[in-house]
Design a protein around this motif. Sequence first.
Motif, PDB file in Angstrom:
ATOM      1  N   SER A  61       5.322  16.288   9.199  1.00  0.00           N
ATOM      2  CA  SER A  61       4.905  16.351  10.591  1.00  0.00           C
ATOM      3  C   SER A  61       4.054  17.597  10.784  1.00  0.00           C
ATOM      4  CB  SER A  61       6.115  16.387  11.520  1.00  0.00           C
ATOM      5  OG  SER A  61       6.909  17.540  11.274  1.00  0.00           O
ATOM      6  N   GLU A  62       3.324  17.637  11.890  1.00  0.00           N
ATOM      7  CA  GLU A  62       2.392  18.744  12.125  1.00  0.00           C
ATOM      8  C   GLU A  62       3.088  20.095  12.092  1.00  0.00           C
ATOM      9  OE1 GLU A  62      -0.747  20.268  15.580  1.00  0.00           O
ATOM     10  OE2 GLU A  62       0.115  18.263  15.664  1.00  0.00           O
ATOM     11  N   ASP A  63       4.301  20.175  12.640  1.00  0.00           N
ATOM     12  CA  ASP A  63       5.015  21.451  12.670  1.00  0.00           C
ATOM     13  C   ASP A  63       5.809  21.721  11.401  1.00  0.00           C
ATOM     14  OD1 ASP A  63       7.057  19.626  12.914  1.00  0.00           O
ATOM     15  OD2 ASP A  63       7.739  20.303  14.889  1.00  0.00           O
ATOM     16  N   GLY A  64       5.786  20.790  10.451  1.00  0.00           N
ATOM     17  CA  GLY A  64       6.492  20.976   9.189  1.00  0.00           C
ATOM     18  C   GLY A  64       7.983  20.747   9.255  1.00  0.00           C
ATOM     19  N   LYS A  65       8.488  20.308  10.394  1.00  0.00           N
ATOM     20  CA  LYS A  65       9.933  20.125  10.541  1.00  0.00           C
ATOM     21  C   LYS A  65      10.418  18.847   9.873  1.00  0.00           C
ATOM     22  CE  LYS A  65      13.603  20.025  14.049  1.00  0.00           C
ATOM     23  NZ  LYS A  65      13.916  20.178  15.494  1.00  0.00           N
ATOM     24  N   TYR A  66       9.577  17.812   9.892  1.00  0.00           N
ATOM     25  CA  TYR A  66       9.985  16.517   9.355  1.00  0.00           C
ATOM     26  C   TYR A  66       9.110  16.137   8.161  1.00  0.00           C
ATOM     27  CZ  TYR A  66      12.366  16.243  13.845  1.00  0.00           C
ATOM     28  OH  TYR A  66      13.158  16.509  14.941  1.00  0.00           O
ATOM     29  N   LEU A  67       9.710  15.396   7.241  1.00  0.00           N
ATOM     30  CA  LEU A  67       9.025  14.970   6.028  1.00  0.00           C
ATOM     31  C   LEU A  67       9.310  13.508   5.785  1.00  0.00           C
ATOM     32  CD1 LEU A  67       7.468  15.525   3.372  1.00  0.00           C
ATOM     33  CD2 LEU A  67       9.656  16.259   2.372  1.00  0.00           C
ATOM     34  N   ALA A  68       8.253  12.711   5.586  1.00  0.00           N
ATOM     35  CA  ALA A  68       8.380  11.282   5.334  1.00  0.00           C
ATOM     36  C   ALA A  68       8.161  10.989   3.855  1.00  0.00           C
ATOM     37  CB  ALA A  68       7.372  10.502   6.180  1.00  0.00           C
ATOM     38  N   ALA A  69       8.966  10.078   3.335  1.00  0.00           N
ATOM     39  CA  ALA A  69       8.827   9.629   1.951  1.00  0.00           C
ATOM     40  C   ALA A  69       8.968   8.119   1.928  1.00  0.00           C
ATOM     41  CB  ALA A  69       9.880  10.288   1.059  1.00  0.00           C
ATOM     42  N   SER A  70       8.282   7.472   1.000  1.00  0.00           N
ATOM     43  CA  SER A  70       8.297   6.016   0.958  1.00  0.00           C
ATOM     44  C   SER A  70       8.508   5.513  -0.457  1.00  0.00           C
ATOM     45  CB  SER A  70       6.986   5.441   1.515  1.00  0.00           C
ATOM     46  OG  SER A  70       5.892   5.810   0.692  1.00  0.00           O
ATOM     47  N   ALA A  71       9.074   4.324  -0.531  1.00  0.00           N
ATOM     48  CA  ALA A  71       9.171   3.529  -1.744  1.00  0.00           C
ATOM     49  C   ALA A  71       8.846   2.103  -1.328  1.00  0.00           C
ATOM     50  CB  ALA A  71      10.559   3.640  -2.370  1.00  0.00           C
ATOM     51  N   LYS A  72       8.962   1.158  -2.233  1.00  0.00           N
ATOM     52  CA  LYS A  72       8.641  -0.224  -1.892  1.00  0.00           C
ATOM     53  C   LYS A  72       9.551  -0.712  -0.772  1.00  0.00           C
ATOM     54  CE  LYS A  72       8.100  -4.859  -3.830  1.00  0.00           C
ATOM     55  NZ  LYS A  72       8.233  -5.693  -5.053  1.00  0.00           N
ATOM     56  N   ASN A  73       8.937  -1.104   0.351  1.00  0.00           N
ATOM     57  CA  ASN A  73       9.653  -1.638   1.509  1.00  0.00           C
ATOM     58  C   ASN A  73      10.692  -0.676   2.080  1.00  0.00           C
ATOM     59  OD1 ASN A  73       8.224  -4.077   1.380  1.00  0.00           O
ATOM     60  ND2 ASN A  73       9.682  -4.953  -0.061  1.00  0.00           N
ATOM     61  N   SER A  74      10.511   0.608   1.873  1.00  0.00           N
ATOM     62  CA  SER A  74      11.451   1.605   2.406  1.00  0.00           C
ATOM     63  C   SER A  74      10.697   2.831   2.892  1.00  0.00           C
ATOM     64  CB  SER A  74      12.470   2.030   1.344  1.00  0.00           C
ATOM     65  OG  SER A  74      13.284   0.956   0.949  1.00  0.00           O
ATOM     66  N   LEU A  75      11.144   3.363   4.015  1.00  0.00           N
ATOM     67  CA  LEU A  75      10.597   4.596   4.565  1.00  0.00           C
ATOM     68  C   LEU A  75      11.763   5.453   5.043  1.00  0.00           C
ATOM     69  CD1 LEU A  75       8.246   6.387   5.642  1.00  0.00           C
ATOM     70  CD2 LEU A  75       8.295   5.000   7.723  1.00  0.00           C
ATOM     71  N   ALA A  87      15.517   9.123  10.106  1.00  0.00           N
ATOM     72  CA  ALA A  87      14.989   7.767  10.288  1.00  0.00           C
ATOM     73  C   ALA A  87      15.048   7.043   8.961  1.00  0.00           C
ATOM     74  CB  ALA A  87      13.554   7.784  10.820  1.00  0.00           C
ATOM     75  N   SER A  88      15.585   5.829   8.995  1.00  0.00           N
ATOM     76  CA  SER A  88      15.722   5.011   7.795  1.00  0.00           C
ATOM     77  C   SER A  88      15.226   3.610   8.125  1.00  0.00           C
ATOM     78  CB  SER A  88      17.187   4.981   7.343  1.00  0.00           C
ATOM     79  OG  SER A  88      17.335   4.212   6.169  1.00  0.00           O
ATOM     80  N   ILE A  89      14.105   3.204   7.516  1.00  0.00           N
ATOM     81  CA  ILE A  89      13.394   1.994   7.928  1.00  0.00           C
ATOM     82  C   ILE A  89      13.111   1.141   6.703  1.00  0.00           C
ATOM     83  CG2 ILE A  89      11.328   1.119   9.088  1.00  0.00           C
ATOM     84  CD1 ILE A  89      11.211   4.151  10.200  1.00  0.00           C
ATOM     85  N   GLY A  90      13.302  -0.153   6.833  1.00  0.00           N
ATOM     86  CA  GLY A  90      12.983  -1.085   5.770  1.00  0.00           C
ATOM     87  C   GLY A  90      12.107  -2.205   6.273  1.00  0.00           C
ATOM     88  N   GLY A  91      11.476  -2.922   5.354  1.00  0.00           N
ATOM     89  CA  GLY A  91      10.609  -4.034   5.725  1.00  0.00           C
ATOM     90  C   GLY A  91       9.219  -3.851   5.153  1.00  0.00           C
TER      91      GLY A  91
END
Length: 261
Positions: A61-75, A87-91
């Motif tokens: 994120s812009e402020d460096g507080k959050y970090l996103a990582a992805s794999a196949k059909n997963s975030l 946050a845990s997201i699939g699809g």
Amino acid sequence: GAVTLGSLTRPIGATYNPTRQLLAWAEVSSSNAFFWASLATPSRQMELQGDVPGLVPFRFSEDGKYLAASAKNSLRVWNVEIGQVVASIGGRIRDSAFAARGRVLVVAILKGKDNAHETIEFYDLAHPDQAPRRVPGRQFPHSLAVSPDGLLVAMATGSGQVRLFDPVKGEPIEPPLHGHLNAVYSVAFSPDGRRLISASGGREAVKLWDLGTRQELLTLSGAGGLLSARWSADGDVIFAGDPWQAWRAPSWEEIAAAEAK
């Protein structure tokens, strides 16, 4: 600055936050974990554990507080300050972006057996227990872009429209931008946040929009299906590709003079 890894360590993906000088990376030998460090203290390397294999960090994120990582059909999104998943997201995820200065995660997900419709989801990262706001649609999203102030999200769609959203409210802003006869593949905001480009291909390679009036300013022809669009840092040049092409962006004075004729 630099983060020194072991001689046998092979990084397979990385992302960087210039505001706080944070670097995150994944390693071949750690399929369910990845790492982050500050260039101010590069020897202090922190580990984040994931619940699915193959996660690769791709955006802070812009402020460096959050970090996103992805794999196949997963975030997955972590609050790096406390080391917890927020946050845990699939699809079938088409694209994702941080908005509202990093407080909101926006995700475009295809739905249905034939992927005929989508849901745009808005996650309040400060309140991870809250359900996301969801906006359904049937226009096949391609990519997302966030305005410099973080308060406007644009989405390129297969229908030829550019849809706009308020990420704080989690609501669409109507009407969408109409103009392309074919699919829009990518969108990008100008550095001043007053203009938007949408990229397609051929005679409608790039369209330039005035966000204040929601009017189309000009259309530029080019070659290929343009899956990516960018502005130069000074806002004077538009880039789109692949194959990569560049156009000089007209100034507001030039636009006003052309409209006056």
